[in-house]
Design a protein around this motif. Structure first.
Motif: not given
Length: 367
Positions: A103-115, A217-232
């Motif tokens: 779909l697309a990247d995010s602004h996040i480059l790295d996750i050093p810690h859960p916070f 397109k990114l909004l609908k596709e992103g919504f559907n990716v999350i919706s499908n995972e949550l439906a599981k």
């Protein structure tokens, strides 16, 4: 160690090296790195960004906001245990799936810690991109009073509260106060139409008219990716807010990316599927807390009416909520995060010290 000690309520006082003021939002604080540190990390870590891209450290907190106010609990509980880690964990999971689904990247480059996220500076699109699959909340309140047109879309007669909509609706609003756009009131968070975007795309920081279709397109596709995972997980993705922005990658290509957080209990409504089939709504998001506030304060208009903001701020400041209410929110956030990632969420006893140690030892950002 008391419960209050485990909560990261203040996140704008970390000794991260910066030459700019720390920006604190309702939940996150942003530390812009020095030019030298940004360039060093891009080189050392191989981030796919322009070599001179400004980077920031984004630190989440456990603060809880609702109705544009920060709330606190009894016993010095100035946040919700586990909330920050839950929000970041859920967002990280969805951003990862977006990338895996092309779909697309995010602004996040790295996750050093859960916070903590290391992010690149993006040029934000000045649109709160809201997607709705069910009629509830503010849309239902307006519909029940006779409104049928939302953001240029006409809804049919006869819809019932909490019913699934005939199709996924995009109901955007302004992000911040935008001035001088014909037909768009100069106020934060006002509904806009697709026509508003087409006629004034530059005023919303969109690069071209074509990018309106790309954001949808990114909004609908992103919504559907999350919706499908949550439906599981037998969870219903009811509605959500996405934010977008532009960044430039290492090869010099400008691209539209997801920003902020996605699919979290703060930015979305999530309902329990089994309860919904029995005609009940069980919220697995912040909406449950909002409803508690509306029920437990005698005049709900204070919370709903933007013109009564001083009274609302006084309510939040002067009322320490019962610890059990804060812990109930904690169970909601941690519970949905653990469902999404499929393993227990590991919570820190001293997140602030952990963050300082990691950013000092592994990233050289603390003197």
């Amino acid at each position: 160690m008391s419960l209050a000690d485990k909560v990261l309520a203040v996140n704008n006082d970390l000794p991260i090296r910066t030459d700019k003021p720390v920006h604190s939002g309702k939940v996150r604080s942003v530390y812009w790195l020095t030019e030298a540190d940004s360039q060093r990390l891009i080189k050392e870590k191989g981030y796919n960004v322009a070599p001179d891209a400004p980077l920031a450290i984004m630190v989440i907190s456990d603060r809880i906001s609702a109705f544009d106010c920060i709330w606190h609990g009894e016993g010095g509980l100035n946040g919700v245990p586990g909330k920050g880690a839950a929000l970041n964990t859920i967002s990280n999971q969805w951003f990862k799936l977006f990338r895996e689904n092309g779909l697309a990247d995010s602004h996040i480059l790295d996750i050093p810690h859960p916070f903590v996220w290391i992010v690149q500076k993006a040029k934000p699109v000045m649109v709160e991109a809201i997607c709705r699959q069910y009629i509830t909340g503010s849309m239902w309140r307006a519909y029940s009073k006779g409104e049928r047109e939302f953001c240029g879309i006409t809804l049919p007669e006869g819809l019932q509260k909490d019913q699934k909509l005939p199709e996924l609706l995009i109901t955007p609003s302004t992000k911040g106060i935008l001035r001088g756009i014909p037909g768009v009131p100069e106020a934060d968070d006002v509904n806009i139409t697709r026509q508003n975007l087409e006629d004034n795309f530059e005023a919303f920081n969109l690069r071209s008219k074509d990018d309106i279709a790309q954001y949808e397109k990114l909004l609908k596709e992103g919504f559907n990716v999350i919706s499908n995972e949550l439906a599981k997980l037998d969870q219903i993705f009811v509605d959500t807010k996405f934010e977008f922005g532009y960044v430039t990658d290492a090869a010099g290509n400008e691209k539209l990316i997801y920003m902020d957080e996605v699919g979290t209990p703060d930015s979305s409504r999530i309902w329990d599927g089994a309860a919904y089939r029995e005609g009940k709504i069980v919220e697995n998001s912040k909406e449950g807390f909002r409803q508690w506030l509306l029920t437990n304060f005698p005049d709900p208009d204070i919370l709903l009416n933007k013109e009564r903001m001083p009274e609302r701020e006084a309510l939040a400041r002067d009322n320490a909520l019962p610890e059990e209410v804060m812990m109930d929110i904690s169970r909601t956030y941690v519970g949905i995060a653990e469902k999404v990632i499929g393993v227990p969420l590991s919570l820190s006893d001293n997140p602030k010290q952990e963050i300082i140690t990691i950013l000092r030892d592994q990233y050289g950002l603390i003197d």
